[in-house]
Scaffold this motif. Structure first.
Motif, PDB file in Angstrom:
ATOM      1  N   GLU A 154       0.960  -1.375  -0.002  1.00 42.88           N
ATOM      2  CA  GLU A 154       0.111  -0.070  -0.144  1.00 42.88           C
ATOM      3  C   GLU A 154       0.826   1.374  -0.207  1.00 42.88           C
ATOM      4  O   GLU A 154       2.127   1.243   0.721  1.00 42.88           O
ATOM      5  CB  GLU A 154      -0.971  -0.101   1.004  1.00 42.88           C
ATOM      6  N   PRO A 155       0.403   2.198  -0.868  1.00 42.93           N
ATOM      7  CA  PRO A 155       1.253   3.485  -0.625  1.00 42.93           C
ATOM      8  C   PRO A 155       0.884   4.298   0.551  1.00 42.93           C
ATOM      9  O   PRO A 155       0.019   4.030   1.326  1.00 42.93           O
ATOM     10  CB  PRO A 155       0.710   4.300  -1.819  1.00 42.93           C
ATOM     11  N   LYS A 156       2.238   4.869   0.996  1.00 41.40           N
ATOM     12  CA  LYS A 156       1.932   5.594   2.159  1.00 41.40           C
ATOM     13  C   LYS A 156       1.856   7.072   1.901  1.00 41.40           C
ATOM     14  O   LYS A 156       2.378   7.631   1.121  1.00 41.40           O
ATOM     15  CB  LYS A 156       3.403   5.655   3.051  1.00 41.40           C
ATOM     16  N   MET A 157       0.853   7.576   2.639  1.00 39.09           N
ATOM     17  CA  MET A 157       0.610   9.123   2.744  1.00 39.09           C
ATOM     18  C   MET A 157       1.802   9.904   3.292  1.00 39.09           C
ATOM     19  O   MET A 157       2.307   9.673   4.465  1.00 39.09           O
ATOM     20  CB  MET A 157      -0.638   9.445   3.298  1.00 39.09           C
ATOM     21  N   ARG A 158       2.232  10.708   2.598  1.00 37.47           N
ATOM     22  CA  ARG A 158       3.477  11.762   2.966  1.00 37.47           C
ATOM     23  C   ARG A 158       2.696  13.209   2.786  1.00 37.47           C
ATOM     24  O   ARG A 158       1.988  13.329   1.918  1.00 37.47           O
ATOM     25  CB  ARG A 158       4.759  11.444   2.470  1.00 37.47           C
ATOM     26  N   VAL A 159       3.291  14.260   3.640  1.00 39.00           N
ATOM     27  CA  VAL A 159       2.560  15.520   3.670  1.00 39.00           C
ATOM     28  C   VAL A 159       3.508  16.385   3.490  1.00 39.00           C
ATOM     29  O   VAL A 159       4.772  16.460   4.074  1.00 39.00           O
ATOM     30  CB  VAL A 159       1.925  15.924   4.822  1.00 39.00           C
ATOM     31  N   PHE A 160       3.463  17.294   2.476  1.00 38.19           N
ATOM     32  CA  PHE A 160       4.543  18.439   2.199  1.00 38.19           C
ATOM     33  C   PHE A 160       4.056  19.714   2.438  1.00 38.19           C
ATOM     34  O   PHE A 160       2.862  20.216   2.192  1.00 38.19           O
ATOM     35  CB  PHE A 160       4.958  18.234   0.871  1.00 38.19           C
TER      36      PHE A 160
END
Length: 223
Positions: free
Chosen positions: A89-95
């Motif tokens: 599963e792709p991981k959510m990262r925040v910028f």
């Protein structure tokens, strides 16, 4: 993860990204040039496929072969398949676009963080006593406190945030403010966008490395 920008070596990445150092620092989250309503950009990224980190096509509303494969794995009753599906599963990262206090002349950097710190920022945004901390005239700097693995007990650093009590301008230099608002790296453009076929090939190579034993080739027939 690979950058689309010219000169995408380590020096270039260091110029684009901000990473908190151990101790205390002050940053200012600035209004997002690419989304006036939200300073934060959520990005889904695959970290598990070999040594590559790949942005998921889901970010553009396109099909993701890795996610499709994970869904097929979940159709089985095999526990190992379910574990692998979760890993894929792709991981959510925040910028977030930030200016590091004392380094304003270096311009806006992208600070990348995960869900826990993101929730802290969202809670901060909901706090009426804090207000809009990104406001260029009456916003607030954010104090970062970062501790290392010897404190966290993990292999990673941990950063906590605290808004400054005093409201301040982003800068009293109007020319600098204009530059900070107009010249920002776009998190959706600085990384290479892999095609569907490229991602599928990377997945197949990761599932079936050249030096595999016959027992390891459980997923060779996936198409």
């Amino acid at each position: 993860m690979q950058s689309n920008s010219k000169g995408n070596g380590g020096g270039e990445k260091k110029q684009v990204f901000f990473k908190p150092s151990i101790g205390k620092q002050a940053v200012r989250v600035v209004p997002n040039k690419y989304n006036k309503k939200n300073p934060f950009t959520e990005v889904l990224i695959h970290y598990t496929i070999g040594n590559k980190a790949m942005i998921s096509p889901l970010n553009w509303g396109e099909k993701d072969p890795i996610v499709e494969f994970a869904k097929e794995l979940r159709k089985t009753s095999d526990k190992d398949n379910w574990r692998l599906a979760k890993k894929l599963e792709p991981k959510m990262r925040v910028f977030a676009p930030v200016v590091v206090r004392g380094q304003e002349s270096d311009g806006v950097k992208l600070w990348q963080f995960g869900k826990e710190l993101y929730m802290d920022f969202l809670n901060l945004a909901d706090n009426e006593d804090v207000g809009d901390f990104t406001d260029i005239a009456e916003g607030r700097d954010i104090t970062l406190t970062t501790v290392g693995p010897e404190v966290t007990g993990t292999a990673y650093n941990k950063t906590t945030i605290m808004p400054r009590t005093k409201q301040t301008q982003l800068s009293d230099d109007k020319t600098l403010v204009k530059s900070l608002l107009e010249n920002q790296p776009n998190p959706m453009e600085i990384f290479k966008k892999y095609s569907y076929d490229e991602m599928k090939q990377a997945l197949q190579e990761w599932l079936n490395p050249e030096d595999e034993t016959p027992e390891e080739g459980n997923y060779r027939d996936w198409e």
